[in-house]
Design a protein around this motif. Structure first.
Motif, short mmCIF file in Angstrom:
data_model
loop_
_atom_site.label_atom_id
_atom_site.label_comp_id
_atom_site.label_asym_id
_atom_site.label_seq_id
_atom_site.Cartn_x
_atom_site.Cartn_y
_atom_site.Cartn_z
N GLN A 72 105.32 5.42 -3.18
CA GLN A 72 103.99 5.81 -2.72
C GLN A 72 103.00 4.65 -2.89
O GLN A 72 102.17 4.39 -2.02
CB GLN A 72 103.49 7.05 -3.48
N MET A 73 103.12 3.96 -4.03
CA MET A 73 102.24 2.79 -4.24
C MET A 73 102.49 1.76 -3.15
O MET A 73 101.56 1.22 -2.56
CB MET A 73 102.47 2.19 -5.63
N LYS A 74 103.75 1.50 -2.88
CA LYS A 74 104.08 0.51 -1.84
C LYS A 74 103.47 0.92 -0.49
O LYS A 74 102.84 0.10 0.20
CB LYS A 74 105.60 0.37 -1.72
N ALA A 75 103.63 2.18 -0.16
CA ALA A 75 103.09 2.66 1.11
C ALA A 75 101.57 2.51 1.13
O ALA A 75 100.98 2.11 2.14
CB ALA A 75 103.49 4.13 1.32
N ASP A 76 100.92 2.82 0.01
CA ASP A 76 99.46 2.73 -0.05
C ASP A 76 98.98 1.27 0.01
O ASP A 76 97.97 0.97 0.64
CB ASP A 76 98.93 3.39 -1.33
N VAL A 77 99.70 0.39 -0.67
CA VAL A 77 99.35 -1.03 -0.64
C VAL A 77 99.42 -1.53 0.80
O VAL A 77 98.53 -2.25 1.28
CB VAL A 77 100.29 -1.86 -1.55
N GLU B 129 94.90 -1.56 -5.19
CA GLU B 129 95.57 -0.28 -4.89
C GLU B 129 96.55 0.11 -5.99
O GLU B 129 96.68 1.28 -6.34
CB GLU B 129 96.31 -0.37 -3.55
N ALA B 130 97.25 -0.87 -6.53
CA ALA B 130 98.28 -0.56 -7.54
C ALA B 130 97.66 -0.31 -8.91
O ALA B 130 98.34 0.14 -9.82
CB ALA B 130 99.29 -1.69 -7.63
N GLY B 131 96.37 -0.64 -9.05
CA GLY B 131 95.73 -0.48 -10.35
C GLY B 131 94.70 0.63 -10.38
O GLY B 131 94.11 0.89 -11.41
N ALA B 132 94.48 1.27 -9.23
CA ALA B 132 93.44 2.30 -9.17
C ALA B 132 93.88 3.53 -9.96
O ALA B 132 94.88 4.15 -9.64
CB ALA B 132 93.15 2.66 -7.71
N GLY B 133 93.14 3.84 -11.00
CA GLY B 133 93.42 5.04 -11.79
C GLY B 133 94.68 4.91 -12.61
O GLY B 133 95.45 5.87 -12.74
N LEU C 32 114.09 -3.36 -12.25
CA LEU C 32 112.76 -2.89 -12.63
C LEU C 32 111.72 -3.26 -11.57
O LEU C 32 110.88 -2.44 -11.19
CB LEU C 32 112.36 -3.47 -14.00
N CYS C 33 111.79 -4.50 -11.07
CA CYS C 33 110.88 -4.93 -10.00
C CYS C 33 111.01 -4.02 -8.79
O CYS C 33 110.02 -3.69 -8.13
CB CYS C 33 111.15 -6.37 -9.59
N ASP C 34 112.23 -3.61 -8.50
CA ASP C 34 112.44 -2.74 -7.35
C ASP C 34 111.95 -1.32 -7.59
O ASP C 34 111.63 -0.59 -6.65
CB ASP C 34 113.92 -2.72 -6.95
N GLN C 35 111.91 -0.92 -8.86
CA GLN C 35 111.29 0.37 -9.16
C GLN C 35 109.79 0.30 -8.90
O GLN C 35 109.19 1.26 -8.42
CB GLN C 35 111.55 0.76 -10.62
N ILE C 36 109.20 -0.83 -9.21
CA ILE C 36 107.76 -1.01 -9.01
C ILE C 36 107.44 -1.10 -7.53
O ILE C 36 106.55 -0.42 -7.02
CB ILE C 36 107.28 -2.26 -9.77
N LYS D 270 115.08 -1.87 5.81
CA LYS D 270 113.92 -1.69 6.68
C LYS D 270 112.77 -2.56 6.19
O LYS D 270 112.33 -3.46 6.87
CB LYS D 270 113.52 -0.21 6.70
N LEU D 271 112.29 -2.29 5.01
CA LEU D 271 111.33 -3.18 4.38
C LEU D 271 111.87 -3.54 3.00
O LEU D 271 112.16 -2.65 2.21
CB LEU D 271 109.96 -2.51 4.21
#
Lengths: 206, 559
Positions: free
Chosen positions: B401-406, B390-394, A66-70, A79-80
């Motif tokens: 995508q969230m990770k990339a934006d963060v 960033e992860a809480g906006a809206g 689940l953490c990895d989904q987030i 890579k990252l």
């Protein structure tokens, strides 16, 4: 606040569920003492056998997925790193023995629910990544997801000593360096600004 | 690093010349001025005595744990409601307290960002210029800018303020002692955007050292100003500037972890000292010839109200009924902007450029108000708060995508913050909570607060301007945070206002209580109007001025 009091905060679940929405409007924080205790415990977990204290191995595997989904690992793999590899599940496990202890049951139920929602007779963590995503979309508004989301980010971007940001790797992704001394130029735009103003003043930029 | 060993320790029965409650922006100045003037001074500070070596960059501890805001030995909840018709509640879900201030020697000057704007002549007599505003306590100050000006200069030179004058600045008798801080990318973009719109951006005046000054080092641009203590002593908190000088006199004892719960009076209605709790919760009582309350705009009225007696049934110094009333916190709005290249706005101080074009009231806007704008990262400078933003906006964002934006936003984002006037209103106030008490039986501070419609309108007006500035600077996109009534106040103003008429003010123009001759009140609570969003320099100018007059009274035996 003594730990036993922290276990009985009625609005905590609701708060965490909506935490992200609150953040934009000057939201700063959740309960403190407790997170610190949780963090210290997370650090301990990392330092010792890296064993989970409050969740079973099976539950921890579900939580890790689940953490990895987030906060997913990048493709191609390696890579990252994602949240799981960085230690977020340990941070959360420790929290469940500290300020989130009152939520251990809810988290357990939520994790069991994730497994139940997994198609076939597989566990959630055994699904392909995209299959997991489909399942998580069904639980986005649950207390489990709200708590996991908040704690994953907290663990990832706190100091590495707290256990959820192994070797500072989450900071490195940001380009953040933990230093106490910087010199200008700090970024592209102030660099340009200073150079242009130096030109206007008829001497070379420095 | 332990706190310095006190050069002097007074016994509880020593009747010291002055007992000061609070060691923050105001209390620190008063302690230094009065002890240097030769008086014996005890400062009772509820928080611990941290020093530069105790400060770090632990964002979890500062922003989540609130460790600079908390008392280490007990909880002291506040209750909050927007309207009197509601029941005030404790925010047990966590988050910052409604009255956000730091507990510790140096008070909130330890964790502030150090934006040091002078008020202008109009701030002191705007009521006369504009007329009354219905439903408000909009009033002139009993003193003028000209009267306070020497003390503004004094603050700047005594504590160390960096800056250079802008086109709208009021007259100053001395230049800034230190040049402005080096510009950051947020400052450069803010300036360029503002200039394109025909505005007049100027370097931000800040209580942070751009060069070594008075034995303290220059700022190292570490980036952990707002919400953090300065490990370099380059931030001009009273902890770094005034307190050591006060202690150096050998006449000033700073007594940390000393929480005053009652101001004591005798049968003649004069102050005799203060009762306080030590770190273990034991009660003590310090004798003094005079008491100065400088505990901030929420704790000061709370303490006065807690000190009621048969002689002062509505609380000490409260015959006007205005103790705790007219709370003002400044209204705010924000816009975030995202840019093509790296800003790295997490480095350096918060704020290097400001715009004061909208400082004055403009009838064409259709509402009362004025304010300022500045470019800065605000609370999301650090990794945790940046990611949560960033992860809480809206709504809750997750996945790749969230990770990339963060990751991307951390270096590519800035904000513009607007701060406005607050109109004084009786409905906005600090009272004693009738139900909620702490473990020591002290009633919680109950805060009732809803910004005036004009304050909100001004915040929205400035948000429009902020958005325009960011767009003119070339932002790829901007995000406006919803403008909402304030529910966390970091500026605690107006609750014991100064004035000439005892019926409509709590202290006189010299900060002496109208009712009790040896009780002085000097902090944000003294302010009659709210400033345009940055009150601390004014609070300290008032403190320097008050100290001079109070010392004079004491020498002439007029206390």
């Amino acid at each position: 606040m003594p730990p036993e009091e922290l276990f009985h905060l009625p609005s905590r679940r609701e708060f965490l569920r909506h935490a992200a929405a609150l953040m934009g409007g000057g939201w700063l924080a959740s309960h403190a003492t407790a997170i610190m205790a949780a963090a210290a415990e997370a650090q301990e977990s990392q330092a010792t056998a890296a064993a989970f204290k409050h969740l079973s191995e099976a539950e921890a595997a579900t939580l890790g997925a689940l953490c990895d989904q987030i906060f997913p690992p990048d493709l191609p793999p390696g890579k990252l790193p994602g949240a799981s590899e960085l230690g977020a599940p340990y941070f959360i496990d420790a929290a469940l023995g500290g300020f989130m202890a009152g939520e251990l049951g809810t988290i357990r139920e939520g994790l069991a629910d994730l497994d139940k929602r997994a198609p076939g007779s597989r566990h959630f963590h055994e699904l392909e990544f995209d299959q997991q995503t489909e399942v998580v979309r069904q639980v986005e508004n649950t207390p489990l997801f709200g708590m996991a989301h908040f704690l994953t980010l907290l663990g990832l971007f706190a100091m590495p000593s707290y256990g959820g940001n192994k070797d500072g790797a989450a900071w490195k992704m940001l380009g953040y360096e933990p230093r106490h001394h910087w010199q200008p130029p700090f970024g592209y735009y102030d660099d340009q600004y200073v150079k242009e103003h130096a030109k206007e003043n008829g001497h070379a930029g420095s | 690093m332990p706190a310095p060993e006190p050069k002097v320790r007074y016994s509880l029965s020593d009747e010291v010349d002055f007992l000061i409650v609070g060691s923050g922006a105001s209390g620190g100045v008063l302690a230094r001025e009065l002890s240097q003037a030769g008086f014996s001074v005890v400062v009772l500070e509820q928080g611990p005595y941290r020093t530069a070596a105790d400060f770090n960059h632990d964002e979890l501890a500062k922003y989540i744990h609130n460790d600079l805001l908390s008392h280490p030995s007990w909880t002291d909840h506040q209750t909050f409601r927007h309207d009197e018709s509601d029941k005030a509640e404790v925010r047990d879900g966590g988050g910052p307290p409604p009255a956000l201030y730091a507990r510790g020697v140096g008070g909130s000057s330890v964790h502030f960002s150090g934006n040091y704007w002078r008020m202008r002549p109009l701030d002191f007599n705007e009521r006369s210029q504009l007329g009354s505003i219905e439903g408000t306590g909009f009033a002139d100050w009993p003193i003028s800018y000209e009267e306070l000006e020497p003390y503004y200069s004094k603050v700047e030179w005594e504590i160390g303020v960096s800056g250079s004058p802008g086109p709208f600045d009021p007259p100053r008798s001395r230049p800034f002692p230190l040049p402005p801080m080096p510009i950051k990318s947020s400052g450069a973009l803010f300036e360029q955007g503002a200039l394109k719109l025909g505005l007049h951006p100027q370097p931000a005046p800040v209580a942070i050292l751009s060069q070594p000054y008075q034995g303290r080092p220059a700022c190292t641009h570490c980036g952990f100003c707002m919400g953090f203590g300065c490990e370099m002593n380059a931030k001009s908190s009273t902890l770094a500037s005034m307190i050591p000088q006060a202690e150096q006199t050998g006449r000033c004892e700073i007594r940390p972890l000393s929480t005053v719960f009652r101001l004591e009076t005798n049968a003649q209605g004069r102050m005799t000292g203060a009762a306080y709790l030590d770190a273990q919760g034991r009660q003590h009582s310090q004798k003094a010839k005079a008491v100065i309350v400088a505990a901030n705009g929420v704790e000061t009225p709370r303490l006065l109200l807690m000190s009621e007696s048969s002689q002062f049934p509505d609380g000490l110094a409260n015959s006007s009924g205005l103790v705790g009333k007219y709370l003002m916190g400044n209204c705010h709005s924000r816009v975030r902007g995202y840019f093509e290249h790296e800003l790295n706005d997490w480095k350096g101080i918060q704020c290097t450029r400001i715009v004061h074009d909208f400082y004055e009231n403009d009838p064409a806007r259709g509402f009362y108000g004025g304010g300022g704008l500045d470019g800065r990262p605000f609370i999301e400078a650090g990794p945790i708060m940046s990611a949560l933003t960033e992860a809480g906006a809206g709504g809750l964002r997750w996945g790749r995508q969230m990770k990339a934006d963060v990751i991307h936003s951390f270096n590519h984002r800035m904000g513009v913050l607007a701060g406005t006037t607050s109109l004084a209103m009786l409905r906005n106030n600090v009272t004693l909570d009738p139900e909620h008490k702490d473990a020591h039986g002290r009633p919680a501070a109950r805060i009732t607060y809803r910004d005036h419609d004009d304050d909100m309108a001004m915040a929205r007006f400035l948000q429009d301007r902020a958005d325009e500035i960011l767009q003119a600077a070339g932002a790829l996109r901007t995000v406006r945070e919803p403008v909402q009534p304030e529910n966390v106040l970091a500026h605690l103003l107006g609750t014991c206002r100064m004035g000439d008429d005892p019926a409509s003010s709590v202290v006189d123009r010299y900060h002496r209580s109208h009712e009790v001759p040896n009780l002085f009140i000097c902090d944000g609570s003294s302010m009659v109007t709210s400033s345009r969003g940055q009150p601390t320099l004014t609070i300290q100018a008032l403190a320097f001025r008050a100290a001079e007059h109070i010392a004079g009274f004491a020498r002439r035996n007029e206390i």
